[in-house]
Scaffold this active site. Structure first.
Site, short mmCIF file in Angstrom:
data_model
loop_
_atom_site.label_atom_id
_atom_site.label_comp_id
_atom_site.label_asym_id
_atom_site.label_seq_id
_atom_site.Cartn_x
_atom_site.Cartn_y
_atom_site.Cartn_z
N SER A 186 -44.53 -12.57 15.02
CA SER A 186 -45.84 -12.53 14.36
C SER A 186 -45.67 -12.97 12.92
O SER A 186 -44.55 -12.99 12.39
CB SER A 186 -46.34 -11.07 14.39
N TYR A 225 -45.25 -1.83 12.51
CA TYR A 225 -45.47 -3.07 13.28
C TYR A 225 -44.66 -4.21 12.66
O TYR A 225 -43.98 -4.97 13.37
CB TYR A 225 -46.97 -3.41 13.29
N1 LIG Z 1 -53.42 -11.06 18.51
C1 LIG Z 1 -52.80 -11.34 17.37
O1 LIG Z 1 -53.42 -11.54 16.32
C2 LIG Z 1 -51.31 -11.46 17.37
C3 LIG Z 1 -50.69 -12.05 16.26
C4 LIG Z 1 -49.33 -12.14 16.23
C5 LIG Z 1 -48.57 -11.67 17.27
N2 LIG Z 1 -49.19 -11.08 18.35
C6 LIG Z 1 -48.33 -10.58 19.42
O2 LIG Z 1 -48.72 -11.26 20.61
C7 LIG Z 1 -48.30 -10.48 21.73
C8 LIG Z 1 -49.43 -10.46 22.75
O3 LIG Z 1 -50.51 -9.74 22.20
P1 LIG Z 1 -52.04 -10.14 22.39
O4 LIG Z 1 -52.57 -10.48 21.05
O5 LIG Z 1 -52.19 -11.09 23.49
O6 LIG Z 1 -52.66 -8.71 22.75
P2 LIG Z 1 -53.15 -8.05 24.11
O7 LIG Z 1 -54.27 -8.83 24.67
O8 LIG Z 1 -53.37 -6.60 23.79
O9 LIG Z 1 -51.90 -8.20 25.09
C9 LIG Z 1 -50.79 -7.33 25.04
C10 LIG Z 1 -50.07 -7.41 26.36
O10 LIG Z 1 -48.89 -6.60 26.31
C11 LIG Z 1 -48.83 -5.85 27.50
N3 LIG Z 1 -48.09 -4.61 27.31
C12 LIG Z 1 -48.31 -3.63 26.41
N4 LIG Z 1 -47.46 -2.62 26.59
C13 LIG Z 1 -46.65 -2.97 27.64
C14 LIG Z 1 -45.58 -2.35 28.32
N5 LIG Z 1 -45.12 -1.14 27.96
N6 LIG Z 1 -45.00 -3.01 29.36
C15 LIG Z 1 -45.45 -4.22 29.74
N7 LIG Z 1 -46.47 -4.85 29.15
C16 LIG Z 1 -47.06 -4.24 28.10
C17 LIG Z 1 -50.27 -5.59 27.87
O11 LIG Z 1 -50.39 -5.36 29.28
P3 LIG Z 1 -50.60 -3.94 29.99
O12 LIG Z 1 -51.41 -3.09 29.07
O13 LIG Z 1 -51.30 -4.31 31.26
O14 LIG Z 1 -49.20 -3.44 30.23
C18 LIG Z 1 -50.91 -6.93 27.52
O15 LIG Z 1 -50.77 -7.82 28.60
C19 LIG Z 1 -47.88 -9.13 21.19
O16 LIG Z 1 -46.47 -9.08 21.11
C20 LIG Z 1 -48.49 -9.13 19.78
O17 LIG Z 1 -47.78 -8.28 18.92
C21 LIG Z 1 -50.54 -10.99 18.42
#
Ligand SMILES: NC(=O)c1ccc[n+]([C@@H]2O[C@H](COP(=O)([O-])OP(=O)(O)OC[C@H]3O[C@@H](n4cnc5c(N)ncnc54)[C@H](OP(=O)(O)O)[C@@H]3O)[C@@H](O)[C@H]2O)c1
Length: 248
Positions: A141, A154
């Site tokens: 991130s 985080y």
């Molecule tokens: N959105 C942003 O602005 C942003 C920016 C930078 C980085 N990121 C990173 O991008 C990645 C994806 O996030 P997103 O933005 O797409 O958010 P999201 O829509 O909330 O997706 C998060 C995913 O992680 C899975 N997850 C959470 N806990 C888990 C566990 N214990 N075991 C397996 N799967 C798990 C969730 O699935 P289940 O709940 O079904 O398990 C979901 O599919 C994350 O690492 C986040 O930190 C996001």
């Protein structure tokens, strides 16, 4: 590099960046193991991929449980006979001030964002070594490069992902032909903010949507694709990708 016929394990594939990447990879002929905990949501993603003519299996897997990760990787290998790509993307961001002492949330972030990524990495490396190569893509991130108020744990978790990615590359790229890419997105539209229990920070994060145009999850899927499609001699080690209108 030609992706058709490759096999990818995608964690966090039930929503946001992971779901978009699972769809995008499948559209390029990759056989996808869509992994997360919410099986109903994974089955939806898999059904969409099948409807579009792609190949995918749903893998119910909590990345914090090494035995579930091992079973998930085996399920993918049994289905398609290889694991060529791992997109280590599962993560969560329940942010708050340190003084709130939401220690359960701190531990959860470290367990999923860091230890979960380590579990998946440990599981796929032996498959990749046996196959003579592979590609591991980690979602860090902007919080893996900079530190923001209220986001210390985080940021610590994502700095760990950035550091580990570089160390992993040093250990496995030249020796085992395993490429390692660390992607560092800015703000992306997804379900990430839904787990913020601190009212002030939840509102603050939601407010950002009025101040800039967030990236779409598909934009990060395109970024993953860029790294994967580079010729084998090219290891795209880090990609920092931000909304044009993000002011920080
Ligand atoms: N959105 C942003 O602005 C942003 C920016 C930078 C980085 N990121 C990173 O991008 C990645 C994806 O996030 P997103 O933005 O797409 O958010 P999201 O829509 O909330 O997706 C998060 C995913 O992680 C899975 N997850 C959470 N806990 C888990 C566990 N214990 N075991 C397996 N799967 C798990 C969730 O699935 P289940 O709940 O079904 O398990 C979901 O599919 C994350 O690492 C986040 O930190 C996001």
């Amino acid at each position: 590099m030609e992706l058709k016929g490759k096999v990818a394990l995608v964690s966090g594939a039930s929503s946001g960046i992971g779901a978009a990447t699972a769809r995008k990879l499948a559209a390029h002929g990759v056989k996808v193991g869509a992994a997360a905990r919410r099986l109903d949501r994974l089955e939806q993603v898999v059904a969409e991929i099948h409807a579009a003519g792609g190949e995918a299996v749903a893998i119910a897997m909590d990345v914090t449980d090494a035995a579930q990760v091992a079973a998930g990787a085996k399920k993918l290998f049994d289905a398609y006979g290889a694991i060529d790509i791992a997109f280590n993307n599962a993560g969560l961001m329940p942010i708050s001030n340190v003084e709130s002492l939401k220690t359960n949330e701190w531990h959860r972030m470290m367990d999923v964002n860091v230890k979960g990524l380590l579990n998946t990495t440990a599981e796929v490396i032996p498959y990749m070594k046996r196959q003579g190569g592979g590609h591991i893509v980690n979602t860090s991130s902007i919080a893996g490069r900079k530190v923001f108020p209220g986001m210390s744990v985080y940021c610590a978790s994502k700095h760990a992902v950035t550091a580990f990615s570089e160390g992993l590359r040093l250990d496995v790229a030249a020796k085992y032909n395993i490429r390692v890419t660390c992607i560092q997105p800015g703000a992306v539209e997804s379900e990430l903010f839904e787990h913020i229990s601190d009212k002030k920070y939840r509102e603050q994060m939601e407010q950002l949507k009025n101040e800039m145009t967030f990236l779409k999850a598909e934009d990060i899927a395109d970024t993953v694709l860029f790294a994967l499609m580079a010729p084998q001699r090219v290891n795209v080690a880090e990609i920092f990708v931000l909304p044009t209108t993000q002011p920080w």
